[in-house]
Design an enzyme around this catalytic site. Sequence first.
Site, PDB file in Angstrom:
ATOM      1  NE  ARG A 116      51.813  48.390  40.956  1.00  0.00           N
ATOM      2  CZ  ARG A 116      51.027  49.177  40.953  1.00  0.00           C
ATOM      3  NH1 ARG A 116      51.173  50.053  42.199  1.00  0.00           N
ATOM      4  NH2 ARG A 116      50.008  49.165  40.268  1.00  0.00           N
ATOM      5  CG  ASN A 174      53.406  49.177  45.235  1.00  0.00           C
ATOM      6  OD1 ASN A 174      53.313  50.088  44.479  1.00  0.00           O
ATOM      7  ND2 ASN A 174      52.437  48.242  45.369  1.00  0.00           N
ATOM      8  N   GLY A 219      42.116  46.710  48.308  1.00  0.00           N
ATOM      9  CA  GLY A 219      41.419  47.435  49.372  1.00  0.00           C
ATOM     10  C   GLY A 219      40.068  47.546  49.616  1.00  0.00           C
ATOM     11  CB  VAL A 220      37.095  48.714  47.480  1.00  0.00           C
ATOM     12  CG1 VAL A 220      35.556  48.645  47.384  1.00  0.00           C
ATOM     13  CG2 VAL A 220      37.541  50.305  47.511  1.00  0.00           C
ATOM     14  CG  HIS A 252      45.620  47.112  39.111  1.00  0.00           C
ATOM     15  ND1 HIS A 252      44.458  47.884  38.935  1.00  0.00           N
ATOM     16  CD2 HIS A 252      46.160  48.041  39.890  1.00  0.00           C
ATOM     17  CE1 HIS A 252      44.400  48.997  39.279  1.00  0.00           C
ATOM     18  NE2 HIS A 252      45.487  49.095  40.158  1.00  0.00           N
ATOM     19  CG  ASP A 282      39.458  55.905  52.029  1.00  0.00           C
ATOM     20  OD1 ASP A 282      38.800  54.967  52.455  1.00  0.00           O
ATOM     21  OD2 ASP A 282      40.597  55.909  52.498  1.00  0.00           O
ATOM     22  NE  ARG A 335      39.293  53.008  54.541  1.00  0.00           N
ATOM     23  CZ  ARG A 335      40.445  52.738  54.902  1.00  0.00           C
ATOM     24  NH1 ARG A 335      40.978  51.962  55.623  1.00  0.00           N
ATOM     25  NH2 ARG A 335      41.430  53.231  54.102  1.00  0.00           N
ATOM     26  NE  ARG A 367      43.933  56.496  38.629  1.00  0.00           N
ATOM     27  CZ  ARG A 367      44.697  55.629  38.799  1.00  0.00           C
ATOM     28  NH1 ARG A 367      44.971  54.895  37.723  1.00  0.00           N
ATOM     29  NH2 ARG A 367      45.180  55.045  39.966  1.00  0.00           N
ATOM     30  CD  GLU A 379      49.443  45.308  43.695  1.00  0.00           C
ATOM     31  OE1 GLU A 379      49.116  45.851  44.794  1.00  0.00           O
ATOM     32  OE2 GLU A 379      49.395  45.778  42.459  1.00  0.00           O
ATOM     33  CG  ASN A 436      39.257  45.521  53.700  1.00  0.00           C
ATOM     34  OD1 ASN A 436      39.375  44.563  54.724  1.00  0.00           O
ATOM     35  ND2 ASN A 436      40.257  46.117  52.975  1.00  0.00           N
ATOM     36  CE  LYS A 439      49.836  50.748  49.250  1.00  0.00           C
ATOM     37  NZ  LYS A 439      48.792  49.983  48.815  1.00  0.00           N
TER      38      LYS A 439
HETATM   39  N1  LIG Z   1      37.272  48.526  55.395  1.00  0.00           N
HETATM   40  C1  LIG Z   1      37.161  49.189  54.088  1.00  0.00           C
HETATM   41  N2  LIG Z   1      36.065  49.450  53.528  1.00  0.00           N
HETATM   42  C2  LIG Z   1      36.019  50.043  52.607  1.00  0.00           C
HETATM   43  N3  LIG Z   1      36.948  50.453  51.782  1.00  0.00           N
HETATM   44  C3  LIG Z   1      38.377  50.135  52.385  1.00  0.00           C
HETATM   45  C4  LIG Z   1      38.469  49.425  53.560  1.00  0.00           C
HETATM   46  N4  LIG Z   1      39.642  49.493  53.789  1.00  0.00           N
HETATM   47  C5  LIG Z   1      40.470  50.298  52.689  1.00  0.00           C
HETATM   48  N5  LIG Z   1      39.374  50.478  51.904  1.00  0.00           N
HETATM   49  C6  LIG Z   1      39.754  51.098  50.548  1.00  0.00           C
HETATM   50  O1  LIG Z   1      40.535  50.744  49.746  1.00  0.00           O
HETATM   51  C7  LIG Z   1      41.550  51.418  48.953  1.00  0.00           C
HETATM   52  C8  LIG Z   1      42.889  51.535  48.981  1.00  0.00           C
HETATM   53  O2  LIG Z   1      43.177  50.058  48.533  1.00  0.00           O
HETATM   54  P1  LIG Z   1      44.497  49.597  48.201  1.00  0.00           P
HETATM   55  O3  LIG Z   1      44.143  48.363  47.373  1.00  0.00           O
HETATM   56  O4  LIG Z   1      45.438  49.676  49.298  1.00  0.00           O
HETATM   57  O5  LIG Z   1      44.860  50.459  47.091  1.00  0.00           O
HETATM   58  P2  LIG Z   1      46.250  51.173  46.403  1.00  0.00           P
HETATM   59  O6  LIG Z   1      47.164  50.085  46.470  1.00  0.00           O
HETATM   60  O7  LIG Z   1      45.975  51.588  45.104  1.00  0.00           O
HETATM   61  O8  LIG Z   1      46.587  52.165  47.329  1.00  0.00           O
HETATM   62  C9  LIG Z   1      41.216  52.792  50.046  1.00  0.00           C
HETATM   63  O9  LIG Z   1      40.939  53.829  49.026  1.00  0.00           O
HETATM   64  C10 LIG Z   1      39.968  52.591  50.682  1.00  0.00           C
HETATM   65  O10 LIG Z   1      38.856  53.388  49.854  1.00  0.00           O
HETATM   66  C1  LIG Z   2      47.775  51.165  37.832  1.00  0.00           C
HETATM   67  C2  LIG Z   2      46.828  51.824  39.000  1.00  0.00           C
HETATM   68  O1  LIG Z   2      46.165  52.348  38.859  1.00  0.00           O
HETATM   69  O2  LIG Z   2      47.700  51.265  40.075  1.00  0.00           O
HETATM   70  P1  LIG Z   2      47.066  52.009  41.699  1.00  0.00           P
HETATM   71  O3  LIG Z   2      45.745  51.137  41.771  1.00  0.00           O
HETATM   72  O4  LIG Z   2      48.146  51.513  42.592  1.00  0.00           O
HETATM   73  O5  LIG Z   2      46.905  53.306  41.653  1.00  0.00           O
HETATM   74 MG   LIG Z   3      47.545  48.621  44.789  1.00  0.00          MG
END
Ligand SMILES: Nc1ncnc2c1ncn2[C@@H]1O[C@H](COP(=O)(O)OP(=O)(O)O)[C@@H](O)[C@H]1O
Ligand SMILES: CC(=O)OP(=O)(O)O
Ligand SMILES: [Mg+2]
Length: 426
Positions: free
Chosen positions: A90, A9, A337-338, A179, A289, A291, A249, A411, A341, A16
């Site tokens: 991906r 990915n 992620g958000v 997504h 981020d 967090r 974005r 994913e 969590n 990843k």
């Molecule tokens: N415990 C948490 N609390 C708030 N936000 C979190 C936490 N853990 C991860 N995140 C958020 O999740 C985001 C990443 O999500 P993720 O689904 O891994 O994204 P991507 O696959 O697009 O890189 C991070 O930018 C962070 O803001």
């Molecule tokens: C399509 C897209 O925004 O993917 P990612 O969340 O991995 O940046």
């Molecule tokens: Mg992602």
Amino acid sequence: MTQTVLVLNSGSSSLKYQLVDPTSGQSVAGGIVERIGESTGSATHQWGESETVRDAPVPDHGAALRLVLDLFDETGPSLADAGITAVGHRVVHGGAVFTEPTPVDDDVVTAVRDLIPLAPLHNPAAVKGIEVARELLSHLPHVAVFDTAFFAPLPAAAATYALDRKVTAEHGIRRYGFHGTSHGFVSSAVTAHPAVVAKLAAEGRGPETLRQVVLHLGNGASASAVLGGRPVDTSMGFTPLEGLVMGTRPGDVDPGIVFHLVRAGMSAPDVDTLLNKQSGLLGMSGVNDMREVRKLADSGDADARLALEVYLHRLRKYVGAYAAVLGGIDVLTFTAGVGENDHRVRSGVVRDLKFLGLSIDPAANEARSDEARVVSMTPGPRDGSEPLAALRQGQEPPVETPLVMVVPTNEELAIARQTMELVEGS
Ligand SMILES: Nc1ncnc2c1ncn2[C@@H]1O[C@H](COP(=O)(O)OP(=O)(O)O)[C@@H](O)[C@H]1O
Ligand SMILES: CC(=O)OP(=O)(O)O
Ligand SMILES: [Mg+2]
């Protein structure tokens, strides 16, 4: 021997990877290479209980993949003995060309490269990852799985931009949605979840009537409206810029702003960079981020507080819009992620949507878990909780009270399954 799929990915600045057994759903090993192209790179590789971290600059996605293969070599598991059947990649933008998982050949690589202008953060990394993987793992079949594929059946009313039809036809302009692998995986998991199965049974309805809103809130973020497993709308559009507020974005903006900035002297590439890399949470608060945004907001930073308000306002707007598109909501699901969590984002979205019957059980919402789970109040009075009925002048809540859920996305597993299906079927 177990059969596995190596899933790659490639993100804008990360790679990843997971070695997955698609039959059991188990991840054998995996990790992430971060800050690719920056002066400080880092790789974290996990296998069983062991974790190996390498800090070193990683110039591009080709170097990242070489580093990953070295880590497998040095720390295990041995890829030669891992029963790898195929490599699944991906790919974010498949345009109008790719609506299914596709075996990778030279023409596919060229077509993915041609789509780079429509996903400038994502497709370049995918091309690089695929090229190097095909070179280093040339004995294996490679399969591309597209973020756009799940949304290919969007109804025309949702997919069509109200622009001159000659222009949209000539340039292939439509809502593609992204997504999709996550929205597909999560919406299927919701449909199969015991709480949802029980809800439908209690209401005497079939799964084809299930109205879902899925919020994928990661670095990129998108919402989807799904009816009976099929997508009926989604917030990302022709490119992954539209819709929700994201890490870097802005989501929805008035296109007039772009022309204003160009007329004011900003170059088109600079506006592109502004929208893809310098906006969203980062643009409003200085950090991308969630967090970090939270930390700043909790310490009283006014910009971070406003950024959170804008983020939540946009989410509520989309949930309301999709309730209208679907004629009601049965399940609202948070993922990525958000979404998985940050319980304050979940309660912040749901808090003002009581008029849709949505509710949050604070204890369930704040409990930590990696399992798919319900975080809304259960219908009917419960010890210690204030039933939703209280909102409705003491009446018994209707059985059709919608559920709010948290469902971890995967994913990599979805890509591994689709890759294996294609390879075994051919
Ligand atoms: N415990 C948490 N609390 C708030 N936000 C979190 C936490 N853990 C991860 N995140 C958020 O999740 C985001 C990443 O999500 P993720 O689904 O891994 O994204 P991507 O696959 O697009 O890189 C991070 O930018 C962070 O803001
Ligand atoms: C399509 C897209 O925004 O993917 P990612 O969340 O991995 O940046
Ligand atoms: Mg992602």
